[in-house]
Design a protein around this motif. Structure first.
Motif, PDB file in Angstrom:
ATOM      1  N   UNK A  33     -82.179 111.493  11.712  1.00  0.00           N
ATOM      2  CA  UNK A  33     -81.242 111.246  12.803  1.00  0.00           C
ATOM      3  C   UNK A  33     -81.287 109.807  13.310  1.00  0.00           C
ATOM      4  N   UNK A  34     -82.370 109.098  13.010  1.00  0.00           N
ATOM      5  CA  UNK A  34     -82.425 107.674  13.347  1.00  0.00           C
ATOM      6  C   UNK A  34     -81.591 106.846  12.383  1.00  0.00           C
ATOM      7  N   UNK A  35     -81.197 107.456  11.252  1.00  0.00           N
ATOM      8  CA  UNK A  35     -80.436 106.740  10.243  1.00  0.00           C
ATOM      9  C   UNK A  35     -81.288 106.057   9.190  1.00  0.00           C
ATOM     10  N   UNK A  36     -82.623 106.190   9.286  1.00  0.00           N
ATOM     11  CA  UNK A  36     -83.504 105.490   8.346  1.00  0.00           C
ATOM     12  C   UNK A  36     -83.258 105.924   6.907  1.00  0.00           C
ATOM     13  N   UNK A  49     -78.971 108.811  31.145  1.00  0.00           N
ATOM     14  CA  UNK A  49     -80.376 108.702  30.739  1.00  0.00           C
ATOM     15  C   UNK A  49     -80.776 107.262  30.437  1.00  0.00           C
ATOM     16  N   UNK A  50     -82.051 106.969  30.660  1.00  0.00           N
ATOM     17  CA  UNK A  50     -82.598 105.649  30.355  1.00  0.00           C
ATOM     18  C   UNK A  50     -84.087 105.774  30.034  1.00  0.00           C
ATOM     19  N   UNK A  51     -84.676 104.731  29.475  1.00  0.00           N
ATOM     20  CA  UNK A  51     -86.122 104.721  29.229  1.00  0.00           C
ATOM     21  C   UNK A  51     -86.841 104.486  30.550  1.00  0.00           C
ATOM     22  N   UNK A  57     -82.634 104.988  19.896  1.00  0.00           N
ATOM     23  CA  UNK A  57     -81.822 103.795  19.655  1.00  0.00           C
ATOM     24  C   UNK A  57     -80.513 104.128  18.939  1.00  0.00           C
ATOM     25  N   UNK A  58     -80.545 105.183  18.114  1.00  0.00           N
ATOM     26  CA  UNK A  58     -79.331 105.564  17.387  1.00  0.00           C
ATOM     27  C   UNK A  58     -78.513 106.613  18.134  1.00  0.00           C
ATOM     28  N   UNK A  65     -88.692  97.600   7.318  1.00  0.00           N
ATOM     29  CA  UNK A  65     -88.705  96.628   8.419  1.00  0.00           C
ATOM     30  C   UNK A  65     -87.317  96.068   8.701  1.00  0.00           C
ATOM     31  N   UNK A  66     -86.471  96.025   7.680  1.00  0.00           N
ATOM     32  CA  UNK A  66     -85.144  95.420   7.858  1.00  0.00           C
ATOM     33  C   UNK A  66     -84.138  96.355   8.519  1.00  0.00           C
ATOM     34  N   UNK A  67     -84.509  97.630   8.702  1.00  0.00           N
ATOM     35  CA  UNK A  67     -83.562  98.568   9.316  1.00  0.00           C
ATOM     36  C   UNK A  67     -83.529  98.347  10.823  1.00  0.00           C
ATOM     37  N   UNK A  68     -82.372  97.996  11.330  1.00  0.00           N
ATOM     38  CA  UNK A  68     -82.203  97.709  12.747  1.00  0.00           C
ATOM     39  C   UNK A  68     -80.933  98.364  13.293  1.00  0.00           C
ATOM     40  N   UNK A  69     -80.952  98.610  14.590  1.00  0.00           N
ATOM     41  CA  UNK A  69     -79.747  99.039  15.303  1.00  0.00           C
ATOM     42  C   UNK A  69     -79.599  98.128  16.508  1.00  0.00           C
ATOM     43  N   UNK A  70     -78.449  97.476  16.606  1.00  0.00           N
ATOM     44  CA  UNK A  70     -78.209  96.561  17.713  1.00  0.00           C
ATOM     45  C   UNK A  70     -79.223  95.430  17.764  1.00  0.00           C
ATOM     46  N   UNK A  71     -79.687  95.004  16.597  1.00  0.00           N
ATOM     47  CA  UNK A  71     -80.656  93.910  16.538  1.00  0.00           C
ATOM     48  C   UNK A  71     -82.081  94.316  16.837  1.00  0.00           C
TER      49      UNK A  71
END
Length: 274
Positions: free
Chosen positions: A40-43, A209-211, A201-202, A258-264
């Motif tokens: 679900x994170x898209x990894x 909601x927030x952290x 993040x995804x 390591x290169x997998x990112x969402x919104x930087x």
């Protein structure tokens, strides 16, 4: 001429019948039982096409909670198990269902909650103190309740906080679902929830909601991978499964993770032992 044409068609049909099984036999694939957070994170959607391009091996993922993923491995219904509950993984190896556990990557758990923060936990660094405040306020808390790695971690934090939780308590809700659906429930109920950072993040349906709590060393979230023991289950595709593991812990595999990112923002941090 007509007879010759029919003979040619028959010959082609026979050749196809002979070649088809061989073509199927040459198709390489493995089954991985893994967590909902890696899917679900898209990894997986990011790294698996890269692995297939390099190896020719197709990877089919069964994404469930860590407990269920390990059970699939115990039945021999997967070639590889890729999860995040180190004590359970070590027990899996000790019980002979795998011969070795490889550390792959980590991220962290975070406590999510409504911006109004009725339990007043925002900005804290201690997850167990935050849990004590949530229980004292009887603020809605959403638990996955699915024996996943995230659920196991949550229960450890409640125990560390000295609090016994149960679905019989009106403020404590178990969903029995993956991380994404559980976050949807928390968003709908404006409740607190423990989540892995990658899925958060995804996650799009954040609502209010927030952290609220992050950075506690206890929130460290390690992922490990294991080949299901082919000595116990001869159907396990040893060569292909080990090829996937070897790639994950290789420099190339670690760089791809390591290169997998969402919104930087990087979601997972490779830490395979050299």
């Amino acid at each position: 001429m007509k007879k010759l044409f029919h003979s040619l068609l028959l010959s082609l049909a026979l050749i196809s019948a002979v070649l088809a099984p061989n073509a199927q036999a040459q198709e390489k694939s493995i089954i991985i039982s893994s967590t909902t957070s890696t899917e679900q994170s898209g990894l997986f959607g990011y790294i698996l096409p890269i692995f297939k391009m390099k190896s020719g091996i197709d990877v089919k993922v069964v994404a469930v909670g860590t407990g269920q993923a390990l059970d699939i491995g115990r039945r021999g219904d997967a070639d590889v198990v890729f999860v995040h509950d180190k004590p359970a993984e070590e027990q899996f190896v000790q019980d002979g269902y795998a011969t070795k556990r490889y550390e792959v990557m980590y991220n962290d758990f975070i406590l999510i909650g409504p911006k109004s923060d009725p339990a007043k936990v925002g900005g804290g660094k201690d997850i167990q103190t935050a849990f004590q405040k949530i229980a004292a306020a009887q603020a809605p808390f959403i638990s996955r309740g699915d024996k996943s790695g995230t659920h196991a971690a949550e229960l450890r934090y409640w125990k560390g906080a000295g609090i016994a939780v149960s679905p019989s308590q009106s403020w404590y809700k178990e969903t029995g679902s993956g991380m994404g659906p559980a976050l949807n429930t928390a968003s709908a109920m404006n409740g607190y929830i423990l989540a892995d950072r990658g899925t958060w993040l995804s996650f799009k349906n954040r609502g209010d909601l927030t952290i609220l709590v992050q950075g506690d060393p206890k929130l460290f979230n390690q992922y490990g991978v294991m080949l299901v023991n082919p000595a116990k289950f001869p159907s396990v595709k040893k060569a292909e499964g080990q090829a996937f593991i070897d790639w994950l812990v290789s420099k190339n595999g670690q760089d791809v993770i390591a290169s997998y990112q969402i919104g930087g923002e990087q979601l997972f941090f490779p830490n395979a032992k050299k």
